[in-house]
Design a protein around this motif. Structure first.
Motif, PDB file in Angstrom:
ATOM      1  N   THR A  57       0.843  -1.044  -0.249  1.00 18.19           N
ATOM      2  CA  THR A  57       0.039  -0.106  -0.070  1.00 18.19           C
ATOM      3  C   THR A  57       0.901   1.242  -0.009  1.00 18.19           C
ATOM      4  O   THR A  57       1.694   1.366   1.048  1.00 18.19           O
ATOM      5  N   PRO A  58       0.627   2.037  -1.011  1.00 19.37           N
ATOM      6  CA  PRO A  58       1.624   3.257  -1.152  1.00 19.37           C
ATOM      7  C   PRO A  58       1.164   4.106   0.063  1.00 19.37           C
ATOM      8  O   PRO A  58      -0.074   4.281   0.566  1.00 19.37           O
ATOM      9  N   SER A  60       2.623   7.144  -0.237  1.00 17.30           N
ATOM     10  CA  SER A  60       2.855   8.553  -0.715  1.00 17.30           C
ATOM     11  C   SER A  60       2.335   8.834  -1.887  1.00 17.30           C
ATOM     12  O   SER A  60       2.105   7.328  -2.743  1.00 17.30           O
ATOM     13  N   LYS A  61       1.690   9.555  -2.386  1.00 11.85           N
ATOM     14  CA  LYS A  61       1.162   9.781  -3.859  1.00 11.85           C
ATOM     15  C   LYS A  61       2.094   9.822  -4.981  1.00 11.85           C
ATOM     16  O   LYS A  61       1.726   9.435  -5.960  1.00 11.85           O
ATOM     17  N   ALA A  62       3.309   9.888  -4.612  1.00 12.05           N
ATOM     18  CA  ALA A  62       4.292   9.794  -5.503  1.00 12.05           C
ATOM     19  C   ALA A  62       4.769   8.505  -6.168  1.00 12.05           C
ATOM     20  O   ALA A  62       5.292   8.196  -7.295  1.00 12.05           O
ATOM     21  N   VAL A  63       4.281   7.489  -5.325  1.00  9.28           N
ATOM     22  CA  VAL A  63       4.315   5.933  -5.657  1.00  9.28           C
ATOM     23  C   VAL A  63       3.540   5.553  -6.754  1.00  9.28           C
ATOM     24  O   VAL A  63       2.005   5.780  -6.372  1.00  9.28           O
ATOM     25  N   THR A  64       3.842   5.162  -7.957  1.00  9.77           N
ATOM     26  CA  THR A  64       3.043   4.780  -9.100  1.00  9.77           C
ATOM     27  C   THR A  64       3.481   3.508  -9.531  1.00  9.77           C
ATOM     28  O   THR A  64       2.817   2.931 -10.313  1.00  9.77           O
ATOM     29  N   ALA A  65       4.327   2.911  -8.865  1.00 11.41           N
ATOM     30  CA  ALA A  65       4.907   1.369  -9.348  1.00 11.41           C
ATOM     31  C   ALA A  65       3.907   0.383  -9.165  1.00 11.41           C
ATOM     32  O   ALA A  65       2.980   0.428  -8.256  1.00 11.41           O
ATOM     33  N   ASN A  66       4.290  -0.686  -9.830  1.00 10.82           N
ATOM     34  CA  ASN A  66       3.288  -1.891  -9.890  1.00 10.82           C
ATOM     35  C   ASN A  66       4.096  -2.993  -8.984  1.00 10.82           C
ATOM     36  O   ASN A  66       3.333  -4.043  -8.751  1.00 10.82           O
ATOM     37  N   ASP A  70      10.353  -1.526  -7.205  1.00 12.20           N
ATOM     38  CA  ASP A  70      10.245  -0.193  -7.814  1.00 12.20           C
ATOM     39  C   ASP A  70       9.376   0.777  -6.933  1.00 12.20           C
ATOM     40  O   ASP A  70       9.634   1.890  -6.728  1.00 12.20           O
ATOM     41  N   ALA A  71       8.573   0.396  -6.181  1.00 12.22           N
ATOM     42  CA  ALA A  71       7.637   1.190  -5.326  1.00 12.22           C
ATOM     43  C   ALA A  71       8.532   1.746  -4.034  1.00 12.22           C
ATOM     44  O   ALA A  71       8.361   2.996  -3.862  1.00 12.22           O
ATOM     45  N   GLN A  74      10.601   4.664  -5.337  1.00 16.94           N
ATOM     46  CA  GLN A  74       9.609   5.971  -5.398  1.00 16.94           C
ATOM     47  C   GLN A  74       9.523   6.544  -3.877  1.00 16.94           C
ATOM     48  O   GLN A  74       8.989   7.808  -3.969  1.00 16.94           O
TER      49      GLN A  74
END
Length: 136
Positions: A57-58, A60-66, A70-71, A74
Motif C-alpha cells: 500500500t503506497p 505517498s502519492k508519488a508511488v506509482t509502481a506496480n 520499484d515502489a 519511489q
C-alpha cells in the motif's frame, strides 16, 4: 589468562553449544529449502500462483509502481504482502520443526521405555550396601 580461556573453550558445554549452532544452521537451511522449494510451490499451485510478496500500500502519492522493488525506490510503502509471506513461511517452518521434534521425542520415549535388567536378590543387597557406603 590464555590457559584459562583454553580450559573454558574446551569444556563440554561450550563445544556442545558450538556443535549445536552449526547443526542448527545446517538444519535451518534444510527447512528453508523444504519450505521454499517444496511446500510453497505446492501452495502456489493450489492457489493458482498467488504470491503475496509484491502486495503493498503506497503511503505517498508519488508511488506509482506496480511492483514492490520499484515502489520502494519511489517513496514510502507499507509492504504488507512481504510481511504476510514471511509470516506464512514462519508458520510452516514452525510446524515442520514441531513435527520433527515430536518424532524425535517419540523415539526418545521408546529408548527410555526399555526396562532395566532384573536384579537378583544378591545384586539388590550389594546395591543397597554400596549406596549406604556412599552416604556414610
Amino acid at each position: 589468562m590464555l590457559k584459562e580461556f583454553r580450559e573454558f573453550a574446551m569444556k563440554g558445554n561450550v563445544v556442545d553449544l558450538a556443535v549445536g549452532v552449526i547443526i542448527g544452521a545446517a538444519f535451518g537451511a534444510i527447512v528453508t529449502s523444504l519450505v521454499g522449494d517444496v511446500i510453497m510451490p505446492i501452495i502456489g499451485a493450489i492457489t493458482g500462483g498467488l504470491d503475496f510478496s509484491n502486495y503493498f500500500t503506497p503511503l505517498s502519492k508519488a508511488v506509482t509502481a506496480n511492483n514492490l522493488a520499484d515502489a520502494k525506490k519511489q517513496g514510502a510503502v507499507l509492504a504488507w504482502g512481504s510481511f504476510l509471506t514471511l509470516t506464512l513461511n514462519f508458520l510452516i517452518i514452525a510446524f515442520v520443526l514441531f513435527v520433527v521434534i515430536r518424532a524425535m521425542n517419540k523415539l526418545k520415549r521408546k529408548d527410555e521405555a526399555v526396562p532395566a535388567p532384573k536384579l537378583t536378590r544378591q545384586e539388590e543387597l550389594l546395591t543397597e550396601i554400596r549406596d549406604l557406603l556412599k552416604k556414610g
